[in-house]
Design a protein around this motif. Structure first.
Motif, mmCIF file in Angstrom:
data_model
loop_
_atom_site.group_PDB
_atom_site.id
_atom_site.type_symbol
_atom_site.label_atom_id
_atom_site.label_comp_id
_atom_site.label_asym_id
_atom_site.label_seq_id
_atom_site.Cartn_x
_atom_site.Cartn_y
_atom_site.Cartn_z
ATOM 1 N N SER A 47 -87.244 7.868 -16.577
ATOM 2 C CA SER A 47 -87.376 5.522 -17.068
ATOM 3 C C SER A 47 -87.117 5.087 -15.895
ATOM 4 C CB SER A 47 -85.527 5.717 -18.046
ATOM 5 O OG SER A 47 -84.882 5.938 -17.153
ATOM 6 N N ASN A 51 -89.867 2.670 -16.228
ATOM 7 C CA ASN A 51 -89.087 0.654 -17.215
ATOM 8 C C ASN A 51 -90.273 -0.053 -16.502
ATOM 9 O OD1 ASN A 51 -87.195 1.239 -18.366
ATOM 10 N ND2 ASN A 51 -86.152 1.163 -16.448
ATOM 11 N N GLY A 55 -92.588 -3.074 -17.745
ATOM 12 C CA GLY A 55 -91.792 -4.225 -17.106
ATOM 13 C C GLY A 55 -93.482 -5.051 -16.638
ATOM 14 N N GLU A 66 -91.660 -0.670 -29.211
ATOM 15 C CA GLU A 66 -91.017 0.490 -28.455
ATOM 16 C C GLU A 66 -91.159 1.215 -28.486
ATOM 17 O OE1 GLU A 66 -89.694 -1.617 -25.924
ATOM 18 O OE2 GLU A 66 -88.824 -0.165 -24.953
ATOM 19 N N ARG A 70 -93.153 3.744 -25.301
ATOM 20 C CA ARG A 70 -92.409 4.800 -24.391
ATOM 21 C C ARG A 70 -92.645 5.691 -23.937
ATOM 22 N NH1 ARG A 70 -88.568 1.964 -20.670
ATOM 23 N NH2 ARG A 70 -87.854 0.059 -21.312
ATOM 24 N N ASN B 261 -79.334 -3.260 -13.873
ATOM 25 C CA ASN B 261 -80.117 -3.261 -15.312
ATOM 26 C C ASN B 261 -79.158 -3.933 -16.410
ATOM 27 O OD1 ASN B 261 -82.084 -1.262 -14.154
ATOM 28 N ND2 ASN B 261 -80.172 0.093 -13.523
#
Lengths: 255, 296
Positions: A47, A51, A55, A66, A70, B261
């Motif tokens: 993750s 991420n 980003g 999404e 992912r 986060n």
């Protein structure tokens, strides 16, 4: 006892293989094997790296949604994890990965949108340098003009596409509503950050060949000929003015 | 663009927060009364661009601490020399008041995993970590602080406690320690030992900085509590109570709120720093009174 190197080899191999059991000797406080505990690390790694990709590619993420994003990012992370701890550089190969990612084949322009986002990020973090002043050519005697060359701004990037990738990117780079796009029109994008803001512009006909020739060190005359050959609609004065206005040039070099 | 050299600015024994791009504008526009900022070094390893522009403006006004998250000090493999050079360049450019890294590893072979992975606590690891800390301190030309980790597993290969291990690194290298109080609570819960006992045994005289953060509660293989060091919410009251105990032992120490986060808006983060100041203010007053008493 296994050496530290052996422990870490087994640990990292199990991180990147979702089917693998935790490495031997990794236990819970009851000294028993603890796959769920080990899974925390596997999940953290996938993750955190996912991420980092999410980003850097917000428009691609918006286009595919999404869940799809992912899954695609996860496949990329497992296939091509970073080699450097500087994650600003991670994702350089993500556009190529998307181009070969079968589930995304129905969106043939997607990897070009990803390339714009990747190059945008490179431009954002590029070395600082002053750009050539818009009136800089006024000081060059007219008979010398054909023989001058340019060094380009270090933040300058060129993203070429057979599709309307720039229009698609622009529409998905914000939260604004999207409208139908004719994706069949080829678009080249010039990306540059002469100051604090990254600016993205559509390149006029022949402009990409022109910038590429200048980047290779060709003189103004030679680069103009290259661009003319690439596209008969090439307009030298308009292209030069556009590059100066964009802050895409750094210095004049005289032969 | 050559950056002007900054005058050194020590980190005061006040609350600071981790610097986030979401807050650049609010910080520069409102000039909040906060003690200092800390950055993750790796986020400022680009050649140029807005991150450096903002950081330069903020470093002009506030003390800055440099916190590495990618050096992999606990790795069996040698330290990445290019990465050490990048850290040294940031250290020279921004003249941070403190520099810290983790007792953890994140790289193996050529792969960087972007997580702080645990090490077995034994003589082999201790020798390796001490060598790496020596190399870091020599290359950077300064003392570093080493942070106690959050852990979710244990190793059969461990032969000593985490505190014995940390004391060993300090003894061999002369480095200082970064005490992460949230990590104490997370690790103590996960490893089933007593957080207060751990804190009371911690070599507090070597602590140069404290970290606080929020954790996420999960469950382990037996359905028992497993806490995740998530940095995604406010500091838990239990952690704040443990922090009060740490400050009672250590006196006022620079203390950072980490929220990496689900980053909140600036007023929320600032309010979190105020919770910490609430503990630090009386501790500063006590130490001022003590030094006055000594002066008299």
């Amino acid at each position: 006892m296994p050496s530290l190197s052996e422990v870490q080899a087994a640990f990292s191999a199990a991180i990147f293989d979702p089917a693998a059991a935790p490495p031997r000797g990794v236990v819970g406080p009851d000294r028993r094997p603890a796959p769920r505990r080990f899974g925390v690390y596997r999940n953290n790694v996938v993750s955190a790296l996912g991420n980092a990709i999410a980003g850097s590619f917000p428009a691609v993420r918006r286009i595919v949604g999404e869940d799809f994003f992912r899954a695609m990012a996860r496949a990329y992370v497992l296939a091509e994890p970073p080699i450097s701890p500087v994650l600003l550089d991670y994702g350089t190969t993500f556009p190529d990965f998307i181009a070969g990612f079968a589930p995304a084949a129905s969106l043939p322009y997607l990897h070009d949108v990803a390339r714009i986002e990747r190059l945008w990020r490179e431009s954002y973090h590029a070395e600082e340098a002053p750009a050539l002043a818009p009136d800089a050519l006024a000081s060059v005697p007219e008979d010398e003009l054909p023989r001058i060359a340019f060094s380009l701004h270090p933040s300058l990037r060129l993203a070429r596409s057979r599709y309307a990738a720039l229009t698609v990117w622009r529409m998905n780079a914000t939260d604004e509503p999207v409208t139908p796009v004719d994706i069949s029109a080829a678009e080249d994008a010039l990306i540059v950050r002469p100051g604090a803001e990254v600016e993205v512009r559509k390149v006029p006909p022949g402009g990409a060949a022109f910038v590429t020739a200048l980047a290779a060190g060709e003189t103004l005359l030679a680069a103009a000929e290259t661009a003319q050959a690439a596209d008969a609609r090439f307009d030298l004065a308009g292209n030069i003015a556009g590059l100066l206005a964009a802050g895409a040039l750094r210095d004049i070099r005289r032969a | 663009m050559t950056a002007a050299a900054f005058a050194p600015m020590p980190i005061p024994p006040r609350a600071g927060v981790g610097l986030k791009p979401e807050h650049y504008a609010a910080i520069l526009d409102t000039a909040p009364d906060i003690g200092w900022f800390e950055i993750h070094a790796e986020n400022y390893m680009g050649a140029g661009g807005p991150p450096h522009r903002y950081l330069t403006a903020i470093r002009d006004r506030y003390p800055l601490s440099l916190h590495g998250v990618g050096l992999s000090i606990g790795a069996a493999r040698p330290l990445d020399k290019d990465h050490l050079r990048r850290l040294r360049a940031l250290n020279e450019r921004y003249q941070p008041g403190l520099f810290s890294e983790h007792l953890a590893w994140s790289s193996h072979d050529t792969v960087f995993m972007s997580d702080l992975l645990p090490v077995p606590y034994n003589e082999e690891t201790l020798a390796r970590v001490a060598d790496h800390v020596d190399e870091v301190q020599e290359t950077m030309g300064r003392r570093m602080l080493l942070e106690n980790p959050s852990t979710y597993v244990a190793f059969e290969a461990s032969t000593m406690s985490e505190i014995e291990f940390l004391k060993g690194v300090v003894r061999r290298t002369g480095c200082g320690l970064l005490l992460d109080v949230n990590n104490i609570h997370v690790s103590a819960t996960n490893q089933r030992y007593d957080a207060v006992d751990y804190l009371d045994a911690f070599p507090i005289e070597h602590v140069g900085e404290i970290h606080l953060a929020g954790y996420a509660p999960e469950t382990d293989d037996n359905g028992d509590p497993l806490l995740i060091d998530a940095h995604d919410r406010p500091i838990d009251p239990l952690v704040l109570r443990l922090y009060e105990r740490a400050i009672a032992r250590a006196g006022a120490v620079p203390t950072l709120v980490e929220w990496d986060n689900d980053v909140p808006d600036w007023p929320t983060l600032f309010a979190e720093a105020e919770r910490v100041e609430h503990v630090l203010r009386p501790a500063r007053r006590r130490s001022e009174e003590r030094s006055l008493a000594v002066a008299v």
